[in-house]
Design a protein around this motif. Structure first.
Motif, PDB file in Angstrom:
ATOM      1  N   TYR A 229      -5.692  17.879  -0.244  1.00  0.00           N
ATOM      2  CA  TYR A 229      -6.856  18.065   0.664  1.00  0.00           C
ATOM      3  C   TYR A 229      -8.107  16.790   0.158  1.00  0.00           C
ATOM      4  O   TYR A 229      -8.681  16.461   1.215  1.00  0.00           O
ATOM      5  CB  TYR A 229      -7.586  19.335   0.312  1.00  0.00           C
TER       6      TYR A 229
ATOM      7  N   ASN B 238      -8.984  26.844   8.691  1.00  0.00           N
ATOM      8  CA  ASN B 238      -7.640  26.483   8.421  1.00  0.00           C
ATOM      9  C   ASN B 238      -7.216  25.114   7.609  1.00  0.00           C
ATOM     10  O   ASN B 238      -8.293  24.122   8.102  1.00  0.00           O
ATOM     11  CB  ASN B 238      -6.633  26.872   9.562  1.00  0.00           C
TER      12      ASN B 238
ATOM     13  N   CYS C 146      -2.699  25.438  14.925  1.00  0.00           N
ATOM     14  CA  CYS C 146      -1.609  25.943  15.945  1.00  0.00           C
ATOM     15  C   CYS C 146      -1.545  25.450  17.161  1.00  0.00           C
ATOM     16  O   CYS C 146      -2.650  25.085  17.924  1.00  0.00           O
ATOM     17  CB  CYS C 146      -1.899  27.347  16.139  1.00  0.00           C
TER      18      CYS C 146
ATOM     19  N   GLY D  21       0.980  23.010  13.135  1.00  0.00           N
ATOM     20  CA  GLY D  21       2.288  23.533  13.318  1.00  0.00           C
ATOM     21  C   GLY D  21       2.466  23.853  14.842  1.00  0.00           C
ATOM     22  O   GLY D  21       1.683  23.966  15.497  1.00  0.00           O
TER      23      GLY D  21
ATOM     24  N   PRO E 115       3.990  29.058  14.589  1.00  0.00           N
ATOM     25  CA  PRO E 115       4.947  29.062  13.614  1.00  0.00           C
ATOM     26  C   PRO E 115       5.165  30.361  12.956  1.00  0.00           C
ATOM     27  O   PRO E 115       6.094  31.100  12.703  1.00  0.00           O
ATOM     28  CB  PRO E 115       4.834  28.003  12.716  1.00  0.00           C
TER      29      PRO E 115
ATOM     30  N   LEU F 145      -8.265  28.183  13.372  1.00  0.00           N
ATOM     31  CA  LEU F 145      -8.397  29.454  12.945  1.00  0.00           C
ATOM     32  C   LEU F 145      -9.222  29.197  11.678  1.00  0.00           C
ATOM     33  O   LEU F 145      -9.563  28.327  11.150  1.00  0.00           O
ATOM     34  CB  LEU F 145      -7.026  29.815  12.382  1.00  0.00           C
TER      35      LEU F 145
ATOM     36  N   PRO G 169      -1.886  33.783   8.337  1.00  0.00           N
ATOM     37  CA  PRO G 169      -1.291  34.216   6.844  1.00  0.00           C
ATOM     38  C   PRO G 169      -2.073  33.782   5.806  1.00  0.00           C
ATOM     39  O   PRO G 169      -2.217  34.378   4.647  1.00  0.00           O
ATOM     40  CB  PRO G 169      -0.211  33.421   7.001  1.00  0.00           C
TER      41      PRO G 169
HETATM   42  N1  UDP Z   1       1.066  25.725   9.240  1.00  0.00           N
HETATM   43  C1  UDP Z   1       1.941  24.741   9.402  1.00  0.00           C
HETATM   44  N2  UDP Z   1       2.511  24.191   8.342  1.00  0.00           N
HETATM   45  C2  UDP Z   1       2.290  24.767   7.220  1.00  0.00           C
HETATM   46  C3  UDP Z   1       1.636  26.045   6.721  1.00  0.00           C
HETATM   47  C4  UDP Z   1       0.742  26.563   8.159  1.00  0.00           C
HETATM   48  O1  UDP Z   1       2.256  24.039  10.320  1.00  0.00           O
HETATM   49  O2  UDP Z   1       3.007  24.350   5.994  1.00  0.00           O
HETATM   50  C5  UDP Z   1       0.520  26.261  10.446  1.00  0.00           C
HETATM   51  C6  UDP Z   1       1.222  27.224  11.263  1.00  0.00           C
HETATM   52  O3  UDP Z   1       0.860  27.375  12.763  1.00  0.00           O
HETATM   53  C7  UDP Z   1       0.726  28.693  10.788  1.00  0.00           C
HETATM   54  C8  UDP Z   1      -0.859  28.263  10.647  1.00  0.00           C
HETATM   55  O4  UDP Z   1      -0.770  27.052  10.167  1.00  0.00           O
HETATM   56  O5  UDP Z   1       0.940  29.661  11.783  1.00  0.00           O
HETATM   57  C9  UDP Z   1      -1.571  29.199   9.973  1.00  0.00           C
HETATM   58  O6  UDP Z   1      -0.984  29.186   8.324  1.00  0.00           O
HETATM   59  P1  UDP Z   1      -1.671  29.609   7.204  1.00  0.00           P
HETATM   60  O7  UDP Z   1      -2.884  30.661   7.466  1.00  0.00           O
HETATM   61  O8  UDP Z   1      -0.762  29.721   6.055  1.00  0.00           O
HETATM   62  O9  UDP Z   1      -2.496  28.210   6.810  1.00  0.00           O
HETATM   63  P2  UDP Z   1      -3.605  27.739   5.958  1.00  0.00           P
HETATM   64  O10 UDP Z   1      -4.932  27.285   6.619  1.00  0.00           O
HETATM   65  O11 UDP Z   1      -3.914  28.650   4.618  1.00  0.00           O
HETATM   66  O12 UDP Z   1      -3.134  26.394   5.066  1.00  0.00           O
END
Ligand code: UDP
Length: 571
Positions: free
Chosen positions: A15, A71, A88, A116, A270, A284, A419
């Motif tokens: 990050y 996200n 997404c 994703g 995904p 998100l 998630p």
């Molecule tokens: N996602 C992705 N690759 C990853 C993890 C997440 O493309 O390795 C996308 C996917 O669309 C998923 C969405 O991010 O449904 C949200 O996932 P998550 O909340 O776990 O993401 P974070 O923001 O915690 O990385």
């Protein structure tokens, strides 16, 4: 600073900004400042006199305090050249070579930026159908999924993180049986989650034990029939043995669409929490409920005042993201701005229940989920209406359900339960609305690092109540659950439940409680013990259908290799 070592490790790896030689040149504070400043800038589009600095401070504080996280792509890319901020996307796949390879290219661009992609393969003509231009025969959806999968594999090397895909096939597609078992070999198509798109018609046929028709999407003609129960049992069988396919209820998703005038949704992102129209994207953000508590006269209680404020900040933040986002494609830019979907959700729900002394697997837990999500959902809509007064309604407003109701909204949806796989590590919270995986466990962070962790609030309670010992914590890590361990008071056992203490029935009840108060969908895995039968799985699928869920993903312990989270105990 409250960031755990795990959080620091994750942030440093992917990050924080690096220079050309790959050295990290940003601090955690610097990252949140970069994100806050950039996202706040969007206010100047609407108000030249807006106090950007104050807004940026508000954004910065909720992230630094781990109260709210956007996200991952927003954290990674805001204020940088790439500038792609959404997690997404859903891309259409047309039934032509050009259409198929356009979608692969578009997916590659999205994966590169950390997003994703979800696809429906339902429009592709079935295996064996004729190809007019060559006189040859079509190879069908599953063979093309393998091409998408390989492309994803290759892009993975250079991207910010692993590209993830969702593959959907309608249950009335002639190749449905091949699709259902396309991941039987668990080393195949690993960059995809797959789900069968079930229709109302199919579910009725299952209930009545009838046959249903298969339709060739290319010409709309029937190619024959299958018995609905046979297909349903096959889905259950595969899900029982490998965890896939999941199912999604397509008609229900479309019935609940807030913009029905814009056509049909045929896929989700995904992880299933975000159904979208073709070319739509969604960003998100999640509120950490573990931080939304305060000490009352009888122990901890929900701090609704602060929660309300953080919902307002979250909605404002996510609406701004739509304006400053750099979309990977012109079509996505247009669609996303038209509907302005945002997905505010929660993480740390299980942590919150621990503090409140409410068992996850209880009616009290489910009622509480209902109450808190209703509060968040209503408040988010109120904020979106406030924004609409200043910034105007979303452009597709007249195609939406809000138009008929006369409610002016800035966003066509406001809530989603993600998630929070990585942002929950950054915030030090339990993920999404899942129960804790284990009170103490080994976490595989990113690639191959294994770390042992004890839940901090459990540790605190154990020390306060005098039953803490390192030996006990080790033992808990072995077992994964405290339910059979001696020396822990019964009332503690009741509250500190983990995924495997929660029966599939309560998993689904909880998912449904959140779904009732969420515009989009809920990311949730229903955990089964290894001993669970196919009938158990079938029953839970039916329950998900009856309780109004938009889809369901199950996992039976030990049925798939490379679990992200695992207890020490060998199964
Ligand atoms: N996602 C992705 N690759 C990853 C993890 C997440 O493309 O390795 C996308 C996917 O669309 C998923 C969405 O991010 O449904 C949200 O996932 P998550 O909340 O776990 O993401 P974070 O923001 O915690 O990385």
């Amino acid at each position: 600073m409250a960031f755990s070592n795990n959080a620091k490790t994750v942030l440093e790896r992917r990050y924080l900004t690096r220079d050309e030689e790959g050295n990290v040149i940003e601090t955690i504070e610097g990252m949140f400042k970069r994100v806050a400043d950039h996202v706040a800038l969007a206010d100047s589009i609407y108000n030249k006199e807006a106090d950007i600095e104050e807004l940026s401070n508000n954004f910065y504080n909720v992230m630094m305090e781990q109260e709210f996280m956007p996200n991952s792509p927003t954290l990674m890319n805001a204020g940088k050249e790439l500038g792609q901020l959404s997690a997404c996307f859903v891309l259409p796949i047309e039934d032509s070579m050009e259409g198929i390879f356009d979608a692969i290219k578009n997916a590659a661009l999205i994966h590169k930026s950390g997003g994703g992609t979800g696809f429906s393969f339902s429009r592709l003509r079935p295996k064996g159908a004729t190809v007019k231009s060559t006189g040859g025969v079509a190879s069908g959806p599953v063979s093309f999924m393998k091409v998408f999968n390989s492309a994803t594999e290759a892009v993975k090397q250079g991207g910010t993180r692993r590209g993830a895909n969702m593959g959907i096939l309608r249950v009335d597609h002639p190749d449905i049986m091949e699709f259902i078992e396309c991941k039987k070999d668990t080393t195949e198509i690993t960059n995809f989650n797959i789900s069968v798109g079930l229709t109302e018609k199919f579910m009725e046929a299952v209930e009545k034990g009838e046959d249903y028709e298969l339709i060739d999407p290319h010409n709309g003609k029937s190619t024959g029939t299958l018995n609905a129960r046979t297909v349903y049992k096959h889905i259950v069988e595969m899900a029982w043995s490998t965890g896939e396919p999941g199912i999604i209820f397509l008609d229900r998703i479309n019935r609940k669409s807030t913009v029905p005038g814009l056509g049909e949704m045929e896929s989700t992102n995904p992880c299933g929490e975000q159904p979208l129209l073709p070319y739509e994207s969604c960003n998100l953000g999640s509120i950490n409920l573990a931080k939304m508590i305060k000490k009352g006269t009888n122990g901890y209680e929900v701090d609704y005042d602060r929660l309300g404020e953080v919902v307002d900040i979250g909605v404002h933040f996510l609406d701004n993201v739509i304006d400053i986002n750099r979309y990977p494609l012109q079509e996505i830019d247009e669609m996303t701005r038209k509907t302005r979907k945002i997905g505010l959700g929660v993480m740390g729900f299980a942590d919150m229940l621990f503090h409140l002394g409410i068992p996850y697997n209880s009616q009290q837990g489910v009622d509480f989920a209902h109450k808190i999500m209703k509060f968040i959902d209503e408040r988010s809509k109120k904020k979106s209406q406030e924004l609409a007064e200043i910034r105007g309604v979303f452009p597709a407003y007249e195609d939406s359900i809000f138009y008929n109701e006369g409610i002016k909204m800035r966003n066509s949806t406001t809530t989603t339960i993600a998630p929070t796989g990585t942002i929950s590590i950054i915030a030090g919270a339990s993920s999404g609305v899942e129960p804790l995986f284990a009170i103490s466990f080994v976490r595989n962070v990113m690639d191959n690092d294994r770390l042992l962790e004890v839940h901090p609030y459990f540790e605190q309670i154990a020390k306060e109540r005098g039953f803490y010992s390192e030996e006990l914590m080790e033992k808990i890590a072995e077992e994964g659950t405290i339910s059979h361990i001696e020396g822990i008071p019964e009332d503690v056992k009741k509250v500190f439940v983990t995924a495997h203490d929660v029966s599939p029935f309560w998993h689904i009840k909880m998912q449904a409680a959140f779904q009732d108060n969420v515009d989009n969908a809920v990311s949730k895995t229903v955990n089964f013990r290894r001993e669970a039968t196919r009938e158990d799985v079938e029953e839970v699928y039916m329950l998900a259908y009856k309780l109004g869920c938009k889809g369901i993903t199950i996992y039976r312990d030990g049925s798939r290799e490379n679990q992200v989270l695992s207890t020490l105990k060998k199964h």
